[in-house]
Design an enzyme around this catalytic site. Sequence first.
Site, PDB file in Angstrom:
ATOM      1  N   ARG A  80      -3.274   7.742   3.773  1.00  0.00           N
ATOM      2  CA  ARG A  80      -3.262   6.583   4.659  1.00  0.00           C
ATOM      3  C   ARG A  80      -3.827   6.850   6.049  1.00  0.00           C
ATOM      4  NH1 ARG A  80      -3.437   3.615   0.425  1.00  0.00           N
ATOM      5  NH2 ARG A  80      -1.585   3.776  -0.908  1.00  0.00           N
ATOM      6  N   SER A 129      15.163  -7.859   0.157  1.00  0.00           N
ATOM      7  CA  SER A 129      14.820  -8.910  -0.796  1.00  0.00           C
ATOM      8  C   SER A 129      15.197 -10.283  -0.243  1.00  0.00           C
ATOM      9  CB  SER A 129      15.554  -8.702  -2.124  1.00  0.00           C
ATOM     10  OG  SER A 129      15.345  -9.808  -2.992  1.00  0.00           O
ATOM     11  N   ASN A 171      10.178  14.058  -0.175  1.00  0.00           N
ATOM     12  CA  ASN A 171      10.168  15.472   0.201  1.00  0.00           C
ATOM     13  C   ASN A 171       8.935  15.672   1.087  1.00  0.00           C
ATOM     14  OD1 ASN A 171       7.828  16.453  -1.458  1.00  0.00           O
ATOM     15  ND2 ASN A 171       9.180  15.908  -3.167  1.00  0.00           N
ATOM     16  N   LEU A 172       8.860  16.808   1.740  1.00  0.00           N
ATOM     17  CA  LEU A 172       7.801  16.995   2.730  1.00  0.00           C
ATOM     18  C   LEU A 172       6.408  16.943   2.109  1.00  0.00           C
ATOM     19  CD1 LEU A 172       7.812  17.426   5.806  1.00  0.00           C
ATOM     20  CD2 LEU A 172       7.351  19.850   5.364  1.00  0.00           C
ATOM     21  N   ARG A 210      15.625 -12.727  -2.027  1.00  0.00           N
ATOM     22  CA  ARG A 210      16.571 -13.362  -2.926  1.00  0.00           C
ATOM     23  C   ARG A 210      17.940 -13.443  -2.243  1.00  0.00           C
ATOM     24  NH1 ARG A 210      16.963 -10.913  -8.732  1.00  0.00           N
ATOM     25  NH2 ARG A 210      17.998 -12.936  -9.055  1.00  0.00           N
ATOM     26  N   GLU A 248      13.705  -1.920  -0.984  1.00  0.00           N
ATOM     27  CA  GLU A 248      13.128  -2.938  -0.106  1.00  0.00           C
ATOM     28  C   GLU A 248      14.075  -4.113   0.084  1.00  0.00           C
ATOM     29  OE1 GLU A 248       9.095  -5.748   0.321  1.00  0.00           O
ATOM     30  OE2 GLU A 248       9.426  -4.538  -1.489  1.00  0.00           O
ATOM     31  N   ARG A 297       2.597   2.117  -3.371  1.00  0.00           N
ATOM     32  CA  ARG A 297       1.761   2.568  -4.491  1.00  0.00           C
ATOM     33  C   ARG A 297       1.943   4.061  -4.736  1.00  0.00           C
ATOM     34  NH1 ARG A 297      -4.313   0.667  -3.969  1.00  0.00           N
ATOM     35  NH2 ARG A 297      -4.356   1.705  -6.001  1.00  0.00           N
ATOM     36  N   ARG A 313      10.980 -18.394  -1.345  1.00  0.00           N
ATOM     37  CA  ARG A 313      10.196 -17.294  -0.754  1.00  0.00           C
ATOM     38  C   ARG A 313       8.748 -17.257  -1.242  1.00  0.00           C
ATOM     39  NH1 ARG A 313      12.297 -11.924  -4.152  1.00  0.00           N
ATOM     40  NH2 ARG A 313      12.144 -12.903  -6.204  1.00  0.00           N
ATOM     41  N   GLN A 365       0.841  -1.208   0.000  1.00  0.00           N
ATOM     42  CA  GLN A 365       0.000   0.000   0.000  1.00  0.00           C
ATOM     43  C   GLN A 365       0.871   1.251   0.000  1.00  0.00           C
ATOM     44  OE1 GLN A 365      -3.569   0.153   2.548  1.00  0.00           O
ATOM     45  NE2 GLN A 365      -3.153  -1.980   3.083  1.00  0.00           N
TER      46      GLN A 365
END
Length: 227
Positions: free
Chosen positions: A186, A91, A175-176, A93, A89, A80, A159, A77
């Site tokens: 959210r 991984s 950035n802000l 792997r 992120e 996006r 995985r 989420q």
Amino acid sequence: MIRYPYLDHGYLEVVDHMGSDRRIAEAAWVSSNRAADRPDSDVARIVKYLARENHWTPFGQTAITLRFRVPIFIARQLMRSNVGIVWNEESRRYVDDSPEFHVPAEFHQRSASMKQGSGAPLERKDNVRAQHLFIEACIDARDTYTVLLEMGIAPEQARMVLPVAMYTTIVGTFNLASLARVHGLRSGPHAQAEIRELADCIDKAVRSLGVFEVAWGALTGKEGATE
């Protein structure tokens, strides 16, 4: 390093930041070469004006880097949103330590009024049964993952059996203005409860920095912006 606990095994952590309310104001003033020696009252006034009139580029002269330890369904989420944001992120792997899973303390019924969202909490006995089934499924997935690795199967394939309740770590630089947009999306009443809780952590983290008091209040519409 500032860290805020999140759910059962997660957290939000402030890694780095750049800029301030004054930096935002000076970015706007540069167009007229009027930045020097302006008082704080002018800073607050121009920052609120920029937010109100949706002049976002001066807010882009800032940066906040956050590290999130969140379940995969929350990470998806978050990620996006991409305008003005850079994501990286963990991984599996390359990482094959024992996974952790988020187990909801309370399960809810499916919403009867909309396609997404949830309704009232389950009755206690149904919640206990749902938790038991959920935990059992996570344990089975973890054990299968471990066996596949022990068989010599590549982590990038092993995985695949892991559920979206598994925790992952992501780092985002915002950035802000982009962070305020994520917070707004959210924290709304129709957002999932778990991500509303994360939006609250974001709000606390930005406020704790003490350098964006006016800008963050103006961008999010929350109290606390100073004159």
